[in-house]
Design a protein around this motif. Structure first.
Motif, PDB file in Angstrom:
ATOM      1  N   ILE A  97       0.839  -1.202   0.000  1.00 51.73           N
ATOM      2  CA  ILE A  97       0.000   0.000   0.000  1.00 51.73           C
ATOM      3  C   ILE A  97       0.874   1.252   0.000  1.00 51.73           C
ATOM      4  N   PHE A  98       1.900   1.257   0.850  1.00 52.81           N
ATOM      5  CA  PHE A  98       2.790   2.420   0.959  1.00 52.81           C
ATOM      6  C   PHE A  98       3.516   2.679  -0.360  1.00 52.81           C
ATOM      7  N   LEU A  99       4.068   1.625  -0.963  1.00 53.49           N
ATOM      8  CA  LEU A  99       4.801   1.779  -2.222  1.00 53.49           C
ATOM      9  C   LEU A  99       3.870   2.186  -3.371  1.00 53.49           C
ATOM     10  N   THR A 100       2.643   1.683  -3.341  1.00 54.51           N
ATOM     11  CA  THR A 100       1.662   2.053  -4.366  1.00 54.51           C
ATOM     12  C   THR A 100       1.344   3.538  -4.299  1.00 54.51           C
ATOM     13  N   ILE A 101       1.117   4.041  -3.087  1.00 51.27           N
ATOM     14  CA  ILE A 101       0.838   5.472  -2.909  1.00 51.27           C
ATOM     15  C   ILE A 101       2.049   6.302  -3.330  1.00 51.27           C
ATOM     16  N   LEU A 102       3.228   5.819  -2.982  1.00 56.42           N
ATOM     17  CA  LEU A 102       4.464   6.535  -3.308  1.00 56.42           C
ATOM     18  C   LEU A 102       4.689   6.588  -4.819  1.00 56.42           C
ATOM     19  N   ALA A 103       4.343   5.501  -5.523  1.00 52.28           N
ATOM     20  CA  ALA A 103       4.634   5.396  -6.961  1.00 52.28           C
ATOM     21  C   ALA A 103       3.516   5.898  -7.853  1.00 52.28           C
ATOM     22  N   SER A 104       2.394   6.317  -7.276  1.00 47.79           N
ATOM     23  CA  SER A 104       1.235   6.723  -8.086  1.00 47.79           C
ATOM     24  C   SER A 104       0.949   8.216  -7.908  1.00 47.79           C
ATOM     25  N   PRO A 105       1.271   9.040  -8.891  1.00 42.96           N
ATOM     26  CA  PRO A 105       1.041  10.495  -8.784  1.00 42.96           C
ATOM     27  C   PRO A 105      -0.410  10.859  -8.502  1.00 42.96           C
ATOM     28  N   ASN A 106      -1.360  10.065  -9.030  1.00 47.39           N
ATOM     29  CA  ASN A 106      -2.772  10.386  -8.801  1.00 47.39           C
ATOM     30  C   ASN A 106      -3.199  10.150  -7.352  1.00 47.39           C
ATOM     31  N   LEU A 107      -2.360   9.482  -6.565  1.00 50.68           N
ATOM     32  CA  LEU A 107      -2.661   9.255  -5.148  1.00 50.68           C
ATOM     33  C   LEU A 107      -1.906  10.228  -4.239  1.00 50.68           C
ATOM     34  N   HIS A 108      -1.252  11.209  -4.835  1.00 57.59           N
ATOM     35  CA  HIS A 108      -0.527  12.194  -4.032  1.00 57.59           C
ATOM     36  C   HIS A 108      -1.480  13.305  -3.592  1.00 57.59           C
ATOM     37  N   THR A 109      -2.450  12.912  -2.778  1.00 56.86           N
ATOM     38  CA  THR A 109      -3.441  13.829  -2.210  1.00 56.86           C
ATOM     39  C   THR A 109      -3.419  13.671  -0.699  1.00 56.86           C
ATOM     40  N   PRO A 110      -4.008  14.632   0.047  1.00 57.37           N
ATOM     41  CA  PRO A 110      -3.985  14.525   1.516  1.00 57.37           C
ATOM     42  C   PRO A 110      -4.539  13.206   2.050  1.00 57.37           C
ATOM     43  N   MET A 111      -5.643  12.732   1.490  1.00 58.99           N
ATOM     44  CA  MET A 111      -6.257  11.496   1.966  1.00 58.99           C
ATOM     45  C   MET A 111      -5.281  10.324   1.900  1.00 58.99           C
ATOM     46  N   TYR A 112      -4.602  10.186   0.765  1.00 64.00           N
ATOM     47  CA  TYR A 112      -3.683   9.061   0.591  1.00 64.00           C
ATOM     48  C   TYR A 112      -2.339   9.315   1.266  1.00 64.00           C
ATOM     49  N   PHE A 113      -2.010  10.572   1.490  1.00 65.71           N
ATOM     50  CA  PHE A 113      -0.827  10.907   2.276  1.00 65.71           C
ATOM     51  C   PHE A 113      -0.972  10.359   3.695  1.00 65.71           C
ATOM     52  N   PHE A 114      -2.146  10.579   4.291  1.00 62.31           N
ATOM     53  CA  PHE A 114      -2.402  10.058   5.636  1.00 62.31           C
ATOM     54  C   PHE A 114      -2.544   8.538   5.621  1.00 62.31           C
ATOM     55  N   LEU A 115      -3.121   8.000   4.551  1.00 63.20           N
ATOM     56  CA  LEU A 115      -3.220   6.541   4.426  1.00 63.20           C
ATOM     57  C   LEU A 115      -1.830   5.918   4.340  1.00 63.20           C
ATOM     58  N   GLY A 116      -0.898   6.588   3.665  1.00 66.50           N
ATOM     59  CA  GLY A 116       0.486   6.117   3.616  1.00 66.50           C
ATOM     60  C   GLY A 116       1.118   6.089   5.003  1.00 66.50           C
ATOM     61  N   ASN A 117       0.819   7.110   5.802  1.00 65.18           N
ATOM     62  CA  ASN A 117       1.308   7.129   7.181  1.00 65.18           C
ATOM     63  C   ASN A 117       0.701   5.985   7.992  1.00 65.18           C
ATOM     64  N   LEU A 118      -0.574   5.686   7.749  1.00 58.83           N
ATOM     65  CA  LEU A 118      -1.220   4.574   8.436  1.00 58.83           C
ATOM     66  C   LEU A 118      -0.574   3.249   8.044  1.00 58.83           C
ATOM     67  N   ALA A 119      -0.187   3.121   6.782  1.00 66.30           N
ATOM     68  CA  ALA A 119       0.487   1.904   6.320  1.00 66.30           C
ATOM     69  C   ALA A 119       1.836   1.736   7.036  1.00 66.30           C
ATOM     70  N   VAL A 120       2.580   2.835   7.201  1.00 65.05           N
ATOM     71  CA  VAL A 120       3.847   2.779   7.936  1.00 65.05           C
ATOM     72  C   VAL A 120       3.593   2.361   9.380  1.00 65.05           C
ATOM     73  N   PHE A 121       2.566   2.949   9.989  1.00 63.75           N
ATOM     74  CA  PHE A 121       2.201   2.574  11.352  1.00 63.75           C
ATOM     75  C   PHE A 121       1.888   1.082  11.447  1.00 63.75           C
ATOM     76  N   ASP A 122       1.123   0.563  10.479  1.00 59.03           N
ATOM     77  CA  ASP A 122       0.710  -0.844  10.515  1.00 59.03           C
ATOM     78  C   ASP A 122       1.858  -1.804  10.216  1.00 59.03           C
ATOM     79  N   ILE A 123       2.977  -1.285   9.740  1.00 59.36           N
ATOM     80  CA  ILE A 123       4.192  -2.094   9.626  1.00 59.36           C
ATOM     81  C   ILE A 123       4.942  -2.101  10.956  1.00 59.36           C
ATOM     82  N   LEU A 124       5.010  -0.940  11.599  1.00 58.31           N
ATOM     83  CA  LEU A 124       5.785  -0.801  12.834  1.00 58.31           C
ATOM     84  C   LEU A 124       5.073  -1.413  14.046  1.00 58.31           C
TER      85      LEU A 124
END
Length: 319
Positions: free
Chosen positions: A50-77
């Motif tokens: 999920i994190f890499l998908t958000i990072l690699a997809s320009p259309n997901l570079h929005t606030p909603m997916y920015f926070f979702l990326g942070n949630l993905a990092v949290f769910d790894i840690l």
């Protein structure tokens, strides 16, 4: 003070703790090991994807997916704080954990737990702005605000975890050293202290309660406004689309706050129930979030498909 002084004279300070493991799991260790290992690996790989998908997809570079990326990092840690030691214990390896290791578990568990509460609150605010103020969404949720909110969630979690760890481990521990759980947490560690723990119990209970309750009330306020705004939408299709953008977040909130209430905010303690709830919170929930946020999200599913196709093509796989 005299009692504590007497205890310190009669016992040697604890240098390690013994984790008793999951209650009532005798004879089920191998099955539980395989089950929890599958959940843990799925949590790591799913959230990394999920994190890499958000990072690699320009259309997901929005606030909603920015926070979702942070949630993905949290769910790894988060599952990585306690799961490796739990799996180690299930296969019959050492159940001992050093004093410093125990303190580290408490610190990272509650630092990440606080971060999670703050992050879900920020995500609720993001949905509130998107639905209640759609014309001003990009202006309000600008890059600077998103960065500040994200730094604030992680910093707030750090302060939360630091306070709790200091309160618990400034107390003397001089025996016994058996932790009635599969990891070190506030209720089970405090019961081993050889000093008066009422102040630490009250402050830690208040700290956890205030953080969880404040975040919950802010989330509730955001979603109250969201529901009111959605009900004002005339078309049923518009209402359905608006609700669908919030359903994944609401599902995750229920999975997060349920365990917090059952473990920390109830008067009586049940070791078996605590173990079940904490295993669910530690291992199961982080592995479910990738499914929750992808199954009902067309943008993430499409981006995920593109990333997988991009990776598969050099390897000679056909779509």
């Amino acid at each position: 003070m005299p009692v504590c002084a007497m205890s310190m004279r009669n016992y040697t300070s604890v240098t390690k703790f013994i984790l008793l493991g999951i209650s009532n799991s005798e004879g089920l260790e191998n099955m539980l090991f395989v089950l929890f290992l599958v959940f843990y690996v799925f949590a790591l790989l799913g959230n990394l994807l999920i994190f890499l998908t958000i990072l690699a997809s320009p259309n997901l570079h929005t606030p909603m997916y920015f926070f979702l990326g942070n949630l993905a990092v949290f769910d790894i840690l988060f599952p990585s704080v306690n799961s490796p030691k739990m799996l180690d214990c299930l296969v019959g390896q050492s159940r001992t954990i050093s004093y410093q290791g125990c303190a580290s578990q408490v610190f990272f568990y509650h630092t990440l737990g606080g971060t999670e509460c703050f992050l879900y609150t920020v995500m609720a605010y993001d949905r509130f702005v998107a639905i209640c103020h759609p014309m001003r969404y990009t202006v309000i949720m600008n890059h600077r605000l998103c960065t500040r909110l994200t730094v604030g969630t992680w910093l707030g979690g750090f302060v939360h975890g630091s306070i709790l760890t200091f309160l618990i481990f400034k107390l003397p521990y001089c025996g016994p050293n058996e932790v009635d759980s599969f990891f070190c947490d506030i209720p089970v560690v405090l019961s081993l202290a050889c000093a008066e723990t009422s102040l630490a119990q009250t402050v830690s209970f208040t700290n956890v309660g205030v953080v969880a309750l404040t975040c919950f009330l802010l989330i509730l306020a955001s979603y109250t406004r969201i529901v009111i705004s959605i009900l004002k939408i005339r078309s049923s299709e518009g209402r359905r689309r608006a609700f669908s953008t919030c359903s994944a977040h609401l599902t995750s909130i229920i999975l997060v706050y349920g365990p917090v209430i059952l473990v920390y905010l109830r008067p009586a303690s049940s070791p078996w129930l605590d173990s079940v709830v904490q295993v669910f919170n530690n291992v199961v929930t982080p592995s479910l979030n990738p499914l929750i946020y992808t199954l009902r999200n067309k943008d993430v599913k499409l981006a995920l498909k593109k990333v997988i196709t991009r990776v598969a093509q050099p390897l000679g796989f056909k779509e």
